[in-house]
Design a protein around this motif. Sequence first.
Motif, mmCIF file in Angstrom:
data_model
loop_
_atom_site.group_PDB
_atom_site.id
_atom_site.type_symbol
_atom_site.label_atom_id
_atom_site.label_comp_id
_atom_site.label_asym_id
_atom_site.label_seq_id
_atom_site.Cartn_x
_atom_site.Cartn_y
_atom_site.Cartn_z
ATOM 1 N N SER A 1 0.892 -1.024 -0.121
ATOM 2 C CA SER A 1 -0.143 -0.075 -0.185
ATOM 3 C C SER A 1 0.907 1.146 0.006
ATOM 4 O O SER A 1 0.513 2.288 -0.677
ATOM 5 N N ALA A 2 1.941 1.211 0.567
ATOM 6 C CA ALA A 2 2.811 2.385 0.946
ATOM 7 C C ALA A 2 3.657 2.507 -0.444
ATOM 8 O O ALA A 2 3.887 3.854 -0.845
ATOM 9 N N ASN A 3 3.815 1.459 -0.980
ATOM 10 C CA ASN A 3 4.514 1.696 -2.115
ATOM 11 C C ASN A 3 3.359 2.346 -3.401
ATOM 12 O O ASN A 3 4.127 2.907 -4.356
ATOM 13 N N LEU A 4 2.392 1.932 -3.391
ATOM 14 C CA LEU A 4 1.365 2.876 -4.359
ATOM 15 C C LEU A 4 1.257 3.910 -3.810
ATOM 16 O O LEU A 4 1.239 4.747 -4.867
ATOM 17 N N ILE A 5 1.185 4.291 -2.846
ATOM 18 C CA ILE A 5 1.171 5.640 -2.469
ATOM 19 C C ILE A 5 2.375 6.680 -2.966
ATOM 20 O O ILE A 5 2.482 7.554 -3.281
ATOM 21 N N ARG A 6 3.702 5.893 -2.765
ATOM 22 C CA ARG A 6 4.971 6.391 -3.185
ATOM 23 C C ARG A 6 4.878 6.653 -4.634
ATOM 24 O O ARG A 6 5.266 7.815 -5.121
ATOM 25 N N HIS A 7 4.562 5.450 -5.432
ATOM 26 C CA HIS A 7 4.725 5.506 -6.799
ATOM 27 C C HIS A 7 3.812 6.237 -7.497
ATOM 28 O O HIS A 7 3.953 7.061 -8.664
ATOM 29 N N PHE A 8 2.516 6.013 -7.152
ATOM 30 C CA PHE A 8 1.355 6.401 -7.913
ATOM 31 C C PHE A 8 0.822 7.930 -7.344
ATOM 32 O O PHE A 8 0.440 8.846 -8.231
ATOM 33 N N ILE A 9 0.675 8.205 -6.148
ATOM 34 C CA ILE A 9 0.099 9.448 -5.589
ATOM 35 C C ILE A 9 1.590 10.498 -5.527
ATOM 36 O O ILE A 9 1.386 11.636 -5.866
ATOM 37 N N GLU A 10 2.593 10.036 -5.023
ATOM 38 C CA GLU A 10 3.379 11.078 -4.555
ATOM 39 C C GLU A 10 4.298 11.307 -5.837
ATOM 40 O O GLU A 10 4.510 12.488 -6.401
ATOM 41 N N ASP A 11 4.861 10.281 -6.493
ATOM 42 C CA ASP A 11 5.808 10.496 -7.614
ATOM 43 C C ASP A 11 5.006 10.741 -8.795
ATOM 44 O O ASP A 11 5.582 11.206 -9.682
ATOM 45 N N TYR A 12 3.827 10.447 -8.832
ATOM 46 C CA TYR A 12 3.197 10.960 -10.148
ATOM 47 C C TYR A 12 2.083 11.809 -9.931
ATOM 48 O O TYR A 12 2.207 13.149 -10.516
ATOM 49 N N HIS A 13 1.043 11.482 -9.193
ATOM 50 C CA HIS A 13 -0.182 12.456 -9.078
ATOM 51 C C HIS A 13 0.153 13.811 -8.426
ATOM 52 O O HIS A 13 -0.118 14.769 -8.896
ATOM 53 N N GLU A 14 1.136 13.831 -7.275
ATOM 54 C CA GLU A 14 1.456 15.020 -6.818
ATOM 55 C C GLU A 14 2.427 15.984 -7.458
ATOM 56 O O GLU A 14 2.567 16.941 -7.741
ATOM 57 N N LYS A 15 3.263 15.003 -8.503
ATOM 58 C CA LYS A 15 4.261 15.695 -9.394
ATOM 59 C C LYS A 15 3.211 16.483 -10.490
ATOM 60 O O LYS A 15 3.786 17.597 -10.791
ATOM 61 N N LEU A 16 2.315 16.043 -10.940
ATOM 62 C CA LEU A 16 1.415 16.587 -12.046
ATOM 63 C C LEU A 16 0.863 17.819 -11.206
ATOM 64 O O LEU A 16 1.014 18.932 -11.988
ATOM 65 N N GLU A 17 0.584 17.850 -9.933
ATOM 66 C CA GLU A 17 -0.007 19.052 -9.401
ATOM 67 C C GLU A 17 1.085 20.121 -9.380
ATOM 68 O O GLU A 17 0.853 21.252 -9.402
ATOM 69 N N GLU A 18 2.352 19.926 -8.800
ATOM 70 C CA GLU A 18 3.229 20.401 -8.553
ATOM 71 C C GLU A 18 4.028 21.303 -9.820
ATOM 72 O O GLU A 18 4.513 22.311 -9.843
ATOM 73 N N ASN A 19 3.891 20.256 -10.944
ATOM 74 C CA ASN A 19 4.399 20.871 -12.223
ATOM 75 C C ASN A 19 3.266 21.684 -13.338
ATOM 76 O O ASN A 19 3.873 22.277 -13.669
ATOM 77 N N PHE A 20 2.387 21.422 -13.013
ATOM 78 C CA PHE A 20 1.416 21.916 -14.029
ATOM 79 C C PHE A 20 0.315 22.740 -13.449
ATOM 80 O O PHE A 20 -0.373 23.456 -13.989
ATOM 81 N N LEU A 21 -0.045 22.575 -12.036
ATOM 82 C CA LEU A 21 -1.152 23.187 -11.421
ATOM 83 C C LEU A 21 -0.666 24.293 -10.546
ATOM 84 O O LEU A 21 -0.917 25.536 -10.766
ATOM 85 N N PHE A 22 -0.126 24.224 -9.556
ATOM 86 C CA PHE A 22 0.698 25.102 -8.645
ATOM 87 C C PHE A 22 1.224 26.181 -9.298
ATOM 88 O O PHE A 22 0.760 27.411 -8.990
#
Length: 232
Positions: free
Chosen positions: A85-106
């Motif tokens: 579960s933590a690996n999914l959070i790390r790779h899908f949420i933190e390294d992908y989803h949040e990076k989209l927000e940080e690079n394209f939205l914020f």
Amino acid sequence: MSSELSMRRGFIKKAAIIAGGALIISPLAFAKSLLNSEEKEEEVSPNEDLMREHGVLRRIILIYREAVHRVREKQDLDPALITKSANLIRHFIEDYHEKLEENFLFPRFEKAGQLTDLVTALKNQHRTGRKLTNHIMEIAASKNFKSHGKDFVNIISQFICMYEPHAAREDTVLFPALQKIVPESEYKEMGEKFENEEHKLFGKSGFNGIVSQVADIEKALNIYELSKFTPA
């Protein structure tokens, strides 16, 4: 009469060929139009893309809640499921989803001078979330997992308490405001970039593959069936 009859026969023959061609072409054209229609239906807007990724986050939060319940009640819990579960959070949420927000939205909100306080809080929570995930991974990988029960419950509780309002605020405030600060063409292009990045990182299965992994963990914990959450 013979010449006139010959001309009529030639005209009928040509008409038959044209009509036959139309019968052959029309189904092909029709099928192509259906395919194009299906392709259009599969297009996902940036907001929808980000919000369904929050759905993955929320399902993992449910997994974490079940883990906390089992630790508190001294029930069996396979720490390998927490690691997954933590690996999914790390790779899908933190390294992908949040990076989209940080690079394209914020950056777009900061440039527009819109919702800047919210963006600052969200960025800080992203950093904090990564630290919490590090702790969760460390405890789950410990040989004496059971001895870290109190710390595990505390860290998971912090993760849940932060990310539930985090995702809710983005879904109801940040994402709806995105279309107001970017042109329609840029918004559509953003969606295509999101999709390309998703398949680049997670293969052809993309989002569906991630959901399947979450479902496997839910089944292992016996919390997959939605009816289990219905009050008696």
